[in-house]
Design a protein around this motif. Structure first.
Motif, short mmCIF file in Angstrom:
data_model
loop_
_atom_site.label_atom_id
_atom_site.label_comp_id
_atom_site.label_asym_id
_atom_site.label_seq_id
_atom_site.Cartn_x
_atom_site.Cartn_y
_atom_site.Cartn_z
N HIS A 66 0.87 -1.07 -0.10
CA HIS A 66 0.16 -0.24 0.16
C HIS A 66 0.94 1.16 0.08
O HIS A 66 2.08 1.27 0.18
CB HIS A 66 -0.79 0.12 1.25
CG HIS A 66 -0.48 0.47 2.54
ND1 HIS A 66 -1.47 0.79 3.40
CD2 HIS A 66 0.86 0.62 2.91
CE1 HIS A 66 -0.44 1.20 4.52
NE2 HIS A 66 0.79 1.16 4.11
N LEU A 92 0.14 5.61 1.16
CA LEU A 92 -0.87 6.66 1.77
C LEU A 92 -0.88 7.85 0.88
O LEU A 92 -0.05 8.70 1.06
CB LEU A 92 -0.61 6.75 3.35
CG LEU A 92 -0.46 5.55 4.05
CD1 LEU A 92 -0.14 5.76 5.62
CD2 LEU A 92 -1.86 4.75 3.91
N ARG A 141 7.34 9.06 4.76
CA ARG A 141 7.86 7.55 3.98
C ARG A 141 6.83 6.83 3.55
O ARG A 141 6.98 5.88 2.60
CB ARG A 141 8.88 6.90 4.73
CG ARG A 141 8.46 6.43 6.14
CD ARG A 141 9.57 5.34 6.59
NE ARG A 141 9.00 4.65 7.69
CZ ARG A 141 9.18 4.94 8.84
NH1 ARG A 141 9.74 6.13 9.35
NH2 ARG A 141 8.68 4.15 9.90
N CYS A 142 5.84 7.05 4.14
CA CYS A 142 4.41 6.21 3.94
C CYS A 142 3.70 6.41 2.56
O CYS A 142 2.65 5.83 2.20
CB CYS A 142 3.44 5.79 4.85
SG CYS A 142 4.41 5.02 6.44
N HIS A 192 5.01 0.30 -0.25
CA HIS A 192 5.51 -0.62 0.57
C HIS A 192 4.76 -1.40 1.17
O HIS A 192 3.67 -1.48 0.75
CB HIS A 192 6.34 0.35 1.72
CG HIS A 192 5.35 0.98 2.69
ND1 HIS A 192 4.61 2.16 2.38
CD2 HIS A 192 4.73 0.49 3.93
CE1 HIS A 192 3.74 2.59 3.27
NE2 HIS A 192 3.85 1.38 3.97
N HIS A 227 3.13 -4.63 4.14
CA HIS A 227 3.08 -4.83 5.57
C HIS A 227 2.59 -6.48 5.66
O HIS A 227 1.91 -6.74 4.53
CB HIS A 227 2.13 -4.09 6.41
CG HIS A 227 2.50 -2.90 6.62
ND1 HIS A 227 3.51 -2.17 7.41
CD2 HIS A 227 1.97 -1.64 5.63
CE1 HIS A 227 3.50 -0.76 7.32
NE2 HIS A 227 2.85 -0.42 6.30
N THR A 266 -5.16 3.19 5.30
CA THR A 266 -4.78 3.50 6.74
C THR A 266 -5.32 2.10 7.51
O THR A 266 -6.36 1.39 6.97
CB THR A 266 -5.14 4.68 7.14
OG1 THR A 266 -6.60 4.70 7.38
CG2 THR A 266 -4.64 5.82 6.53
N ALA A 267 -4.69 1.84 8.62
CA ALA A 267 -5.23 0.71 9.45
C ALA A 267 -6.50 1.12 9.74
O ALA A 267 -7.45 0.12 9.81
CB ALA A 267 -4.24 0.57 10.38
N GLU A 268 -6.88 2.37 9.99
CA GLU A 268 -8.20 2.80 10.48
C GLU A 268 -9.12 2.54 9.37
O GLU A 268 -10.29 1.85 9.71
CB GLU A 268 -8.23 4.27 10.87
CG GLU A 268 -7.61 4.60 11.91
CD GLU A 268 -5.85 5.05 11.79
OE1 GLU A 268 -5.41 4.61 10.84
OE2 GLU A 268 -5.35 5.66 12.51
N GLU A 278 -0.75 -3.10 11.64
CA GLU A 278 0.04 -2.86 10.34
C GLU A 278 1.44 -3.37 10.77
O GLU A 278 2.22 -3.79 9.99
CB GLU A 278 0.32 -1.65 10.03
CG GLU A 278 -0.74 -0.91 9.15
CD GLU A 278 -0.42 0.28 8.50
OE1 GLU A 278 0.75 0.78 9.09
OE2 GLU A 278 -1.02 0.74 7.42
N1 LIG Z 1 -2.61 6.20 12.48
C1 LIG Z 1 -2.04 5.80 11.76
N2 LIG Z 1 -0.69 6.10 11.39
C2 LIG Z 1 0.09 5.59 10.55
C3 LIG Z 1 -0.50 4.62 9.53
C4 LIG Z 1 -1.87 4.24 9.69
O1 LIG Z 1 -2.49 3.40 8.82
N3 LIG Z 1 -2.41 4.78 10.92
N4 LIG Z 1 0.14 3.98 8.62
C5 LIG Z 1 1.61 4.02 8.41
C6 LIG Z 1 2.26 3.68 7.50
O2 LIG Z 1 1.63 2.62 6.77
C7 LIG Z 1 3.63 3.04 7.75
O3 LIG Z 1 4.11 2.14 6.94
C8 LIG Z 1 3.85 2.28 9.11
O4 LIG Z 1 4.54 0.89 9.31
P1 LIG Z 1 6.31 1.21 9.59
O5 LIG Z 1 6.81 2.30 8.77
O6 LIG Z 1 6.63 -0.03 9.38
O7 LIG Z 1 5.95 1.77 11.14
P2 LIG Z 1 7.14 1.47 11.97
O8 LIG Z 1 7.38 2.97 12.59
O9 LIG Z 1 6.91 0.48 13.14
O10 LIG Z 1 8.66 1.23 11.31
P3 LIG Z 1 9.98 0.85 11.74
O11 LIG Z 1 10.72 0.68 10.64
O12 LIG Z 1 9.88 -0.17 12.91
O13 LIG Z 1 10.41 2.36 12.44
C9 LIG Z 1 2.35 5.29 9.36
N5 LIG Z 1 1.44 5.78 10.34
#
Ligand SMILES: Nc1nc2c(c(=O)[nH]1)N=C([C@H](O)[C@H](O)COP(=O)(O)OP(=O)(O)OP(=O)(O)O)CN2
Ligand code: ZN
Length: 125
Positions: free
Chosen positions: A20, A22, A30-31, A35, A37, A88-90, A114
């Motif tokens: 996915h 965002l 970065r999202c 990338h 999950h 998003t996860a939400e 996620e």
């Molecule tokens: N409220 C939300 N915040 C974020 C969401 C979301 O869905 N709801 N999603 C993201 C991104 O999808 C992001 O990819 C999250 O995963 P990740 O980057 O792997 O997160 P980590 O911080 O755990 O990664 P590390 O590499 O361990 O630092 C962002 N925010």
């Protein structure tokens, strides 16, 4: 006097892999880039234990209801799934709720993880 059946919550978990991005976060986030999950979904049902079966609901029935949704998510780009242009996860949790609740009225919560440490939970409303 009969003892009322206890009310419990039961949870069935599922996992799927998906890509996915965002589209509504800033360019610097970065999202914003594509990338992936390893998602985990937990469906929680609440209800009285059926004294005949000992079940609130059969875990197999929860699996059967979720199977067609899992097939739409696993190994896809979630942005391409109808209704998930901003996955998003939400939003994934609400999307799942809307599709599971009619088939499983006892549904009390949907969790979408996620990462092992971050999840969104929807309980209707
Ligand atoms: N409220 C939300 N915040 C974020 C969401 C979301 O869905 N709801 N999603 C993201 C991104 O999808 C992001 O990819 C999250 O995963 P990740 O980057 O792997 O997160 P980590 O911080 O755990 O990664 P590390 O590499 O361990 O630092 C962002 N925010
Ligand atoms: Zn992500």
């Amino acid at each position: 006097m009969t003892t009322p059946a206890p009310t419990l919550r039961i949870t069935q978990g599922f996992t799927f892999e998906a890509a996915h991005f965002l589209p509504r976060v800033p360019d610097t986030h970065r999202c914003r880039r594509m990338h992936g999950h390893s998602y985990k979904v937990e469906l929680t049902l609440e209800g009285a234990v059926d004294p005949a079966t000992g079940f609130v609901a059969d875990f197999f029935d929860i699996e059967a209801v979720f199977a067609p949704l899992l097939a739409r998510l696993d190994h896809y780009c979630l942005n391409d799934v109808e209704g998930l242009d901003n996955p998003t996860a939400e939003n994934i949790a609400v999307w799942i709720w809307a599709r599971v609740k009619p088939a499983l009225p006892q549904l009390a919560g949907v969790r979408v993880y996620e990462t092992p440490l971050s999840f969104a939970e929807y309980a209707g409303g």
